[in-house]
Design a protein around this motif. Sequence first.
Motif, short mmCIF file in Angstrom:
data_model
loop_
_atom_site.label_atom_id
_atom_site.label_comp_id
_atom_site.label_asym_id
_atom_site.label_seq_id
_atom_site.Cartn_x
_atom_site.Cartn_y
_atom_site.Cartn_z
N GLU A 79 -0.62 28.76 -104.20
CA GLU A 79 -0.87 27.42 -104.59
C GLU A 79 -0.50 26.35 -103.62
O GLU A 79 0.94 26.57 -103.14
CB GLU A 79 -0.23 27.16 -105.95
CG GLU A 79 -0.45 25.80 -106.67
CD GLU A 79 -1.06 25.31 -107.94
OE1 GLU A 79 -1.09 24.43 -108.48
OE2 GLU A 79 -1.16 26.50 -108.67
N LEU A 80 -1.16 25.38 -103.11
CA LEU A 80 -0.84 24.68 -102.07
C LEU A 80 -0.75 23.05 -102.83
O LEU A 80 -1.80 22.79 -103.13
CB LEU A 80 -1.87 24.74 -101.00
CG LEU A 80 -1.30 24.04 -99.77
CD1 LEU A 80 -0.04 24.33 -99.03
CD2 LEU A 80 -2.60 23.80 -98.76
N LEU A 81 0.31 22.74 -102.78
CA LEU A 81 0.52 21.26 -103.40
C LEU A 81 0.59 20.31 -102.35
O LEU A 81 1.42 20.25 -101.29
CB LEU A 81 1.84 21.22 -104.28
CG LEU A 81 2.18 19.99 -104.95
CD1 LEU A 81 0.96 19.44 -106.03
CD2 LEU A 81 3.37 19.82 -105.28
N LEU A 82 -0.42 19.11 -102.29
CA LEU A 82 -0.50 18.56 -101.16
C LEU A 82 -0.16 16.99 -101.66
O LEU A 82 -0.54 16.55 -102.75
CB LEU A 82 -1.99 18.45 -101.00
CG LEU A 82 -2.39 17.59 -99.79
CD1 LEU A 82 -1.88 18.32 -98.52
CD2 LEU A 82 -3.86 17.46 -99.63
N LEU A 83 0.83 16.58 -100.75
CA LEU A 83 1.56 15.16 -101.24
C LEU A 83 0.99 14.05 -100.27
O LEU A 83 1.32 14.01 -99.12
CB LEU A 83 3.00 15.23 -101.26
CG LEU A 83 3.70 16.28 -101.88
CD1 LEU A 83 5.32 15.97 -101.84
CD2 LEU A 83 3.28 16.22 -103.38
N THR A 84 -0.16 13.27 -100.79
CA THR A 84 -0.44 12.14 -99.93
C THR A 84 -0.30 10.90 -101.06
O THR A 84 0.58 10.94 -101.77
CB THR A 84 -2.16 12.20 -99.65
OG1 THR A 84 -2.67 12.50 -101.03
CG2 THR A 84 -2.25 13.54 -98.83
N SER A 85 -0.99 9.66 -100.44
CA SER A 85 -0.64 8.43 -101.10
C SER A 85 -1.75 8.01 -101.91
O SER A 85 -2.99 8.69 -101.77
CB SER A 85 -0.38 7.36 -100.39
OG SER A 85 -1.41 7.17 -99.27
N ASP A 86 -1.68 7.14 -102.71
CA ASP A 86 -2.72 6.71 -103.53
C ASP A 86 -3.40 5.47 -102.78
O ASP A 86 -4.68 5.18 -103.18
CB ASP A 86 -2.40 5.83 -104.76
CG ASP A 86 -1.78 7.04 -105.82
OD1 ASP A 86 -2.41 8.04 -105.80
OD2 ASP A 86 -0.84 6.74 -106.64
N ARG A 87 -2.76 4.98 -101.68
CA ARG A 87 -3.39 3.77 -100.97
C ARG A 87 -3.52 4.04 -99.53
O ARG A 87 -2.89 5.08 -98.98
CB ARG A 87 -2.60 2.57 -101.30
CG ARG A 87 -2.53 2.14 -102.80
CD ARG A 87 -1.52 0.97 -102.74
NE ARG A 87 -1.66 0.02 -101.55
CZ ARG A 87 -0.71 -0.79 -101.25
NH1 ARG A 87 0.36 -0.41 -101.53
NH2 ARG A 87 -1.00 -1.86 -100.21
N ARG A 120 -4.11 10.10 -104.22
CA ARG A 120 -5.64 9.89 -104.49
C ARG A 120 -6.18 10.15 -103.44
O ARG A 120 -7.38 10.64 -103.34
CB ARG A 120 -5.91 8.52 -104.99
CG ARG A 120 -7.49 8.07 -105.13
CD ARG A 120 -7.53 6.78 -105.77
NE ARG A 120 -7.17 5.71 -105.03
CZ ARG A 120 -7.70 5.02 -103.97
NH1 ARG A 120 -8.98 5.65 -103.74
NH2 ARG A 120 -7.17 4.22 -103.45
N LYS A 121 -5.73 10.05 -102.19
CA LYS A 121 -6.32 10.08 -100.93
C LYS A 121 -6.64 11.75 -100.76
O LYS A 121 -7.67 12.04 -100.31
CB LYS A 121 -5.40 9.70 -99.67
CG LYS A 121 -5.29 8.18 -99.82
CD LYS A 121 -6.72 7.37 -99.61
CE LYS A 121 -6.91 6.05 -99.70
NZ LYS A 121 -8.08 5.24 -99.24
N SER A 245 8.09 11.85 -99.20
CA SER A 245 6.78 11.29 -98.99
C SER A 245 6.65 9.68 -99.21
O SER A 245 5.95 9.15 -98.65
CB SER A 245 5.78 12.16 -99.80
OG SER A 245 4.31 11.84 -99.58
N VAL A 246 7.27 9.25 -100.10
CA VAL A 246 7.21 7.94 -100.68
C VAL A 246 7.72 7.21 -99.47
O VAL A 246 7.40 6.12 -99.05
CB VAL A 246 8.09 7.72 -101.94
CG1 VAL A 246 8.13 6.11 -102.05
CG2 VAL A 246 7.18 8.24 -102.95
N ALA A 247 9.04 7.60 -98.93
CA ALA A 247 9.58 6.87 -97.84
C ALA A 247 8.88 6.93 -96.57
O ALA A 247 8.71 5.83 -95.89
CB ALA A 247 11.17 7.54 -97.47
N SER A 248 8.27 8.06 -96.23
CA SER A 248 7.31 8.02 -95.09
C SER A 248 6.13 7.30 -95.30
O SER A 248 5.73 6.70 -94.22
CB SER A 248 6.99 9.56 -95.02
OG SER A 248 7.96 10.47 -94.82
N GLU A 249 5.73 7.31 -96.27
CA GLU A 249 4.32 6.24 -96.62
C GLU A 249 4.67 4.92 -96.23
O GLU A 249 4.13 4.11 -95.51
CB GLU A 249 3.77 6.50 -97.93
CG GLU A 249 2.78 5.52 -98.44
CD GLU A 249 2.43 5.32 -99.73
OE1 GLU A 249 1.50 4.53 -100.08
OE2 GLU A 249 2.90 6.24 -100.68
#
Length: 298
Positions: A79-87, A120-121, A245-249
Amino acid sequence: MASLRDIRKRIRSVKNTRQITKAMKMVSAAKLRKAQDAILAARPYAQTLEQIISELAVRSADQELAHPLLATRPIRRVELLLLTSDRGLAGGFNSNVIRRANRYLYENSNLQVRVSTVGRKGNDFFRNRGQSIRKDFAGLYATLNYRSAANVAEELAAAFLNDEVDAVYVVYNEFVSAITQNVVVSQLLPLQPAAVKASTTATPETVTSAPALVDFKYEPSRQAVLDRLVPQAVNIKLYRALLESVASEQGARMSAMENATNNATDMISSYTLLYNRTRQAVITKELMEIVSGAEALK
């Protein structure tokens, strides 16, 4: 050549865009400070907990103590969990993660890989390209805390324990600074304890290659401590990845908006220079017409 009215409209449009990008940069800078404080506070705890589990596993090796979340087996299903942003409007933040996930899918085409997404992205990208999504954890960033991250980690752990998958990986941006983020693929399950640090108080003449491990007293037992700490370590590891991920975004968006603001300033300067040259050309042309008309009347 564009008319003076067209150039004025372009300048006004770019100025409005610059105001938006400047405001977004300021908002991201404020959010980055909060996110950076959160990840800097979480890193020491996560690293210390991982080190404790590693030392406990080493000390308990002779007693055959184990935990299901530490058990390794042949990997066939992942299972691959992908962390992206909503915007969007965050530079290469999302595209770098998506590109790395695509590369992982390509390099492991012999495995059964199912994809889950946070953000979402990433979900939109894979759905638009026909990739099946097992689950999208929508709205997780809006209510991000340890409990919400633990719920996701427990769901992934349940799939691992039920033999639905043999390994779980997380793809995300690791925060380094406001202008630097590293895309990493981290193994969440089975949990891999870190290498035990060599802690010895011996003198340089008596130091050996093997570290001296001092055992402890456990209450109620070693196995009970291991059973409590391992699931907590999995939860903390995923929570830390989400905070990274949040800090990087926010860092990526702040840098992108700063570049956009600087580019808008350069465009305004170029359009202003073009406007002045065009106006000068129009005035010169009108003067020449007046002079020509006066000469024709003589």
